[in-house]
Design a protein around this motif. Structure first.
Motif, PDB file in Angstrom:
ATOM      1  N   PRO A   1      29.652  54.667  23.951  1.00 16.58           N
ATOM      2  CA  PRO A   1      29.938  55.175  23.234  1.00 16.58           C
ATOM      3  C   PRO A   1      31.597  54.421  22.587  1.00 16.58           C
ATOM      4  N   THR A   2      31.457  55.090  21.110  1.00 17.72           N
ATOM      5  CA  THR A   2      33.074  54.525  20.489  1.00 17.72           C
ATOM      6  C   THR A   2      33.872  54.950  21.685  1.00 17.72           C
ATOM      7  N   ASP A   3      35.443  54.963  21.764  1.00 23.27           N
ATOM      8  CA  ASP A   3      36.043  55.313  22.075  1.00 23.27           C
ATOM      9  C   ASP A   3      36.293  56.492  20.995  1.00 23.27           C
ATOM     10  N   GLY A   4      36.071  57.254  20.193  1.00 22.85           N
ATOM     11  CA  GLY A   4      36.145  58.228  19.051  1.00 22.85           C
ATOM     12  C   GLY A   4      34.872  58.703  19.765  1.00 22.85           C
ATOM     13  N   LEU A   5      34.226  58.324  19.369  1.00 25.01           N
ATOM     14  CA  LEU A   5      32.862  59.084  20.549  1.00 25.01           C
ATOM     15  C   LEU A   5      32.962  59.979  21.532  1.00 25.01           C
ATOM     16  N   ARG A   6      33.169  59.200  22.426  1.00 21.53           N
ATOM     17  CA  ARG A   6      34.120  59.431  24.119  1.00 21.53           C
ATOM     18  C   ARG A   6      34.514  60.577  24.603  1.00 21.53           C
ATOM     19  N   ALA A   7      36.279  60.807  22.857  1.00 16.51           N
ATOM     20  CA  ALA A   7      36.859  61.424  23.110  1.00 16.51           C
ATOM     21  C   ALA A   7      36.516  63.201  22.896  1.00 16.51           C
ATOM     22  N   ARG A   8      35.072  63.064  21.735  1.00 18.53           N
ATOM     23  CA  ARG A   8      35.165  64.489  20.896  1.00 18.53           C
ATOM     24  C   ARG A   8      33.995  64.522  21.966  1.00 18.53           C
ATOM     25  N   LEU A   9      33.111  63.995  22.629  1.00 18.83           N
ATOM     26  CA  LEU A   9      31.886  64.574  23.551  1.00 18.83           C
ATOM     27  C   LEU A   9      33.049  64.683  25.077  1.00 18.83           C
ATOM     28  N   ALA A  10      33.675  64.171  25.679  1.00 18.93           N
ATOM     29  CA  ALA A  10      35.008  64.729  26.331  1.00 18.93           C
ATOM     30  C   ALA A  10      35.069  66.282  26.020  1.00 18.93           C
ATOM     31  N   GLN A  11      35.075  66.241  25.136  1.00 18.42           N
ATOM     32  CA  GLN A  11      35.806  67.984  24.553  1.00 18.42           C
ATOM     33  C   GLN A  11      34.854  69.380  24.977  1.00 18.42           C
ATOM     34  N   PRO A  12      35.873  70.182  26.196  1.00 16.08           N
ATOM     35  CA  PRO A  12      35.369  70.907  26.943  1.00 16.08           C
ATOM     36  C   PRO A  12      34.239  71.850  26.235  1.00 16.08           C
ATOM     37  N   ASP A  13      34.525  72.132  25.137  1.00 16.20           N
ATOM     38  CA  ASP A  13      33.493  72.772  23.318  1.00 16.20           C
ATOM     39  C   ASP A  13      32.510  72.033  23.789  1.00 16.20           C
ATOM     40  N   ALA A  14      32.517  70.604  23.569  1.00 17.49           N
ATOM     41  CA  ALA A  14      31.199  70.206  22.821  1.00 17.49           C
ATOM     42  C   ALA A  14      30.269  69.970  24.988  1.00 17.49           C
ATOM     43  N   LYS A  15      30.396  69.879  26.028  1.00 17.92           N
ATOM     44  CA  LYS A  15      30.136  69.994  27.112  1.00 17.92           C
ATOM     45  C   LYS A  15      29.632  71.354  27.204  1.00 17.92           C
ATOM     46  N   ALA A  16      30.267  72.086  26.707  1.00 14.54           N
ATOM     47  CA  ALA A  16      29.782  73.898  26.666  1.00 14.54           C
ATOM     48  C   ALA A  16      28.692  73.839  26.092  1.00 14.54           C
ATOM     49  N   ASP A  17      28.679  73.046  24.179  1.00 12.79           N
ATOM     50  CA  ASP A  17      27.960  73.558  23.401  1.00 12.79           C
ATOM     51  C   ASP A  17      26.927  72.284  23.533  1.00 12.79           C
ATOM     52  N   LEU A  18      26.264  71.774  24.253  1.00 14.21           N
ATOM     53  CA  LEU A  18      25.361  71.413  24.624  1.00 14.21           C
ATOM     54  C   LEU A  18      24.788  71.858  25.452  1.00 14.21           C
ATOM     55  N   LEU A  19      25.708  72.584  26.928  1.00 17.95           N
ATOM     56  CA  LEU A  19      24.705  73.567  28.094  1.00 17.95           C
ATOM     57  C   LEU A  19      24.193  74.966  27.527  1.00 17.95           C
ATOM     58  N   ALA A  20      24.666  75.220  26.640  1.00 14.91           N
ATOM     59  CA  ALA A  20      24.092  76.693  26.001  1.00 14.91           C
ATOM     60  C   ALA A  20      22.696  76.092  25.265  1.00 14.91           C
ATOM     61  N   LEU A  21      23.093  75.380  24.751  1.00 16.69           N
ATOM     62  CA  LEU A  21      21.307  74.669  23.864  1.00 16.69           C
ATOM     63  C   LEU A  21      20.253  74.673  25.166  1.00 16.69           C
TER      64      LEU A  21
ATOM     65  N   GLU B   1      26.028  73.097  17.217  1.00 20.56           N
ATOM     66  CA  GLU B   1      25.751  74.258  18.045  1.00 20.56           C
ATOM     67  C   GLU B   1      25.941  75.043  17.300  1.00 20.56           C
ATOM     68  N   THR B   2      27.094  74.802  16.873  1.00 24.04           N
ATOM     69  CA  THR B   2      27.602  76.747  16.819  1.00 24.04           C
ATOM     70  C   THR B   2      27.135  77.258  15.197  1.00 24.04           C
ATOM     71  N   ALA B   3      26.593  76.625  14.215  1.00 28.25           N
ATOM     72  CA  ALA B   3      25.713  76.272  13.223  1.00 28.25           C
ATOM     73  C   ALA B   3      23.729  77.421  13.449  1.00 28.25           C
ATOM     74  N   SER B   4      23.635  76.644  14.840  1.00 29.39           N
ATOM     75  CA  SER B   4      22.338  76.922  14.709  1.00 29.39           C
ATOM     76  C   SER B   4      22.548  78.230  16.269  1.00 29.39           C
ATOM     77  N   ARG B   5      23.560  79.205  16.353  1.00 26.33           N
ATOM     78  CA  ARG B   5      23.205  80.713  16.879  1.00 26.33           C
ATOM     79  C   ARG B   5      22.828  81.328  15.568  1.00 26.33           C
ATOM     80  N   SER B   6      23.423  80.885  14.268  1.00 27.44           N
ATOM     81  CA  SER B   6      22.373  82.377  13.371  1.00 27.44           C
ATOM     82  C   SER B   6      21.183  81.691  12.702  1.00 27.44           C
ATOM     83  N   ASP B   7      21.012  80.693  13.344  1.00 31.52           N
ATOM     84  CA  ASP B   7      19.498  80.228  12.667  1.00 31.52           C
ATOM     85  C   ASP B   7      18.316  79.369  13.784  1.00 31.52           C
ATOM     86  N   ALA B   8      17.722  80.254  14.110  1.00 32.82           N
ATOM     87  CA  ALA B   8      16.989  79.767  14.921  1.00 32.82           C
ATOM     88  C   ALA B   8      16.491  78.731  15.319  1.00 32.82           C
TER      89      ALA B   8
END
Length: 473
Positions: free
Chosen positions: A435-455, A404-411
């Protein structure tokens, strides 16, 4: 008296003279089905317009179509011929017969430039099921041959119209208008039609040894692989040792059927093709096309004792050669498919890396998503990253959040991520894995949820669904 005779009687009855009044003759009784077209038939008999008469030949009433053909016979305008030809397979027998008679009657009026294309136009009658047109077609074709002559028909074989060329080729063969060698040469001269060229190549076996050799060599220059394969099979049919050089040369043909014919001949004569392929692969002057053909030839022939050479070719400077080398490696050593897929993912060429999708989906190769994404991140191959993890929903979702971050400059990338996220949400109830424990931890990060909602944007009704999915992981 037929219905048509009644109509003729109705419209041709002489009128009484003015000075001799008499009772008009009684009109014939017309059936209810004919009354609506009686007036039109009278008009058709007086038509002079080609367009109007052509339209009349398509009228729903067979009586109108037949009268229109009669009027065409009177006008004898060549512009009416296409409409007449359309009636050759008419569902009314009388109309068909009238059209057939007209075409044969008008044929002498046509020059070769018009008569030869007409040959192709009527070929659909060979497969027509309404009636058997074979007798009429035979009479028509014999008339064209007699009128046009063999030279003009032979010249048409090399023309650009495939149906005309095939029809003329068949006429030359069936009527014996040219000798067999000339017929094959004519078929091979049409470089645009694989059907005709292949038919000519298959006829090589019926030629004398000298003609077969000369014309077979000509056929080997065809750009159609199947034509070259047929020609090579004919050339090698006598099984003489003099053809070893030819078979060896054709091992490097880009067409797999040609390679199969050459390899089979060599193997039947006790010659191992493996070293011959290998020699071409190590020769410094071998072209890229030759290297690719020999790699596939080794794989097709199952020469597993040359796997080491194939492995070395996976480091060739040409991406096309490396792609064929990986494919040959997979065929010769299918148990290495997982390692091959990982090597493919690490290749510097996007063309080569893309082959991992076929390796995984068609041949069952497996590279863990984390490993595959790590290799693709090094190459910056965002497209393949997204495609590779589409079958693993939680890796897919995590990757969308990551990008998501990289997409902010790539329409374009942002629009793609948004569509893929929407598709993920819409299909989320079909996901049967957690999800695996590693993926669950990554997706549980506030930034991950915010990025998805921003899309998605605040107004999308799917926001609640993605929040629910993330909270219930």
């Amino acid at each position: 008296m037929t219905f048509l005779d009644k109509i003729k009687c109705w419209f041709t009855q002489p009128h009484p003279a003015p000075d001799a009044p008499a009772e008009p003759p009684a009109a014939p009784t017309l059936s209810a089905s004919m009354r609506p077209v009686a007036g039109l038939i009278a008009k058709v008999r007086r038509r002079n317009s080609v367009d109007a008469l052509s339209a009349d030949m398509c009228h729903y009433s067979g009586f109108v179509r037949e009268v229109a053909l009669e009027r065409a016979a009177e006008l004898r305008s060549p512009d009416l011929l296409p409409a007449i030809v359309d009636r050759l397979n008419d569902w009314v027998p009388q109309v068909r017969q009238r059209a057939q008679a007209l075409v044969l009657d008008w044929l002498p009026l046509l020059d070769a430039d018009a008569a030869i294309p007409l040959l192709a136009t009527v070929q659909h009658l060979r497969v027509a099921r309404r009636t058997d047109h074979s007798a009429w077609l035979q009479a028509f074709e014999q008339a064209v041959v007699a009128q046009v002559g063999a030279d003009r028909i032979a010249a048409a074989v090399s023309g650009g119209d495939a149906i005309v060329a095939r029809t003329c080729y068949r006429l030359l063969a069936e009527h014996g208008l040219v000798d067999p060698a000339t017929l094959v040469r004519l078929g091979l001269s049409n470089g645009m039609d694989i059907v005709l060229a292949h038919k000519a190549a298959e006829s090589l076996v019926r030629l004398s040894a000298d003609d077969r050799e000369a014309l077979g060599r000509l056929a080997l220059r065809s750009h159609f692989g199947m034509v070259r394969a047929s020609a090579l099979r004919s050339l090698l049919s006598d099984g003489t040792e003099t053809h070893r050089t030819l078979a060896t040369d054709m091992l490097a043909d880009p067409n797999s059927w040609v390679r199969l014919v050459a390899n089979s001949w060599l193997e039947r004569h006790g010659i191992d093709s493996g070293p011959l392929f290998a020699a071409r692969l190590v020769a410094p002057d071998s072209a890229i096309a030759v290297l690719r053909a020999c790699l596939m030839g080794l794989a097709e022939a199952g020469k597993r004792d040359h796997v080491d050479l194939v492995l070395r070719m996976t480091m060739h400077p040409s991406a096309r050669v490396r792609s064929h080398a990986f494919s040959a490696w997979r065929q010769l050593a299918p148990g290495d498919k997982d390692h091959i897929a990982q090597r493919v993912l690490a290749d510097e060429s996007p063309r080569v890396r893309k082959a991992v999708l076929t390796l995984s989906r068609k041949h069952g190769a497996f590279v863990p998503a984390d490993v595959a994404l790590s290799l693709l991140r090094e190459r910056g191959d965002v497209d393949l990253m997204l495609r590779y993890v589409q079958s693993e929903p939680w890796h897919h979702l995590a990757l969308i959040a990551e990008l998501e971050t990289a997409s902010r400059s790539d329409a374009a990338l942002r629009e793609r991520l948004r569509h893929e996220l929407i598709a993920w949400i819409d299909n989320s109830r079909l996901h049967y894995t957690r999800p695996t424990d590693g993926l669950r931890a990554r997706l549980a990060q506030p930034d991950a949820k915010a990025d998805l909602l921003a899309l998605l944007g605040g107004g999308d009704a799917r926001v609640r669904e993605i929040v629910s999915q993330l909270d219930s992981m």
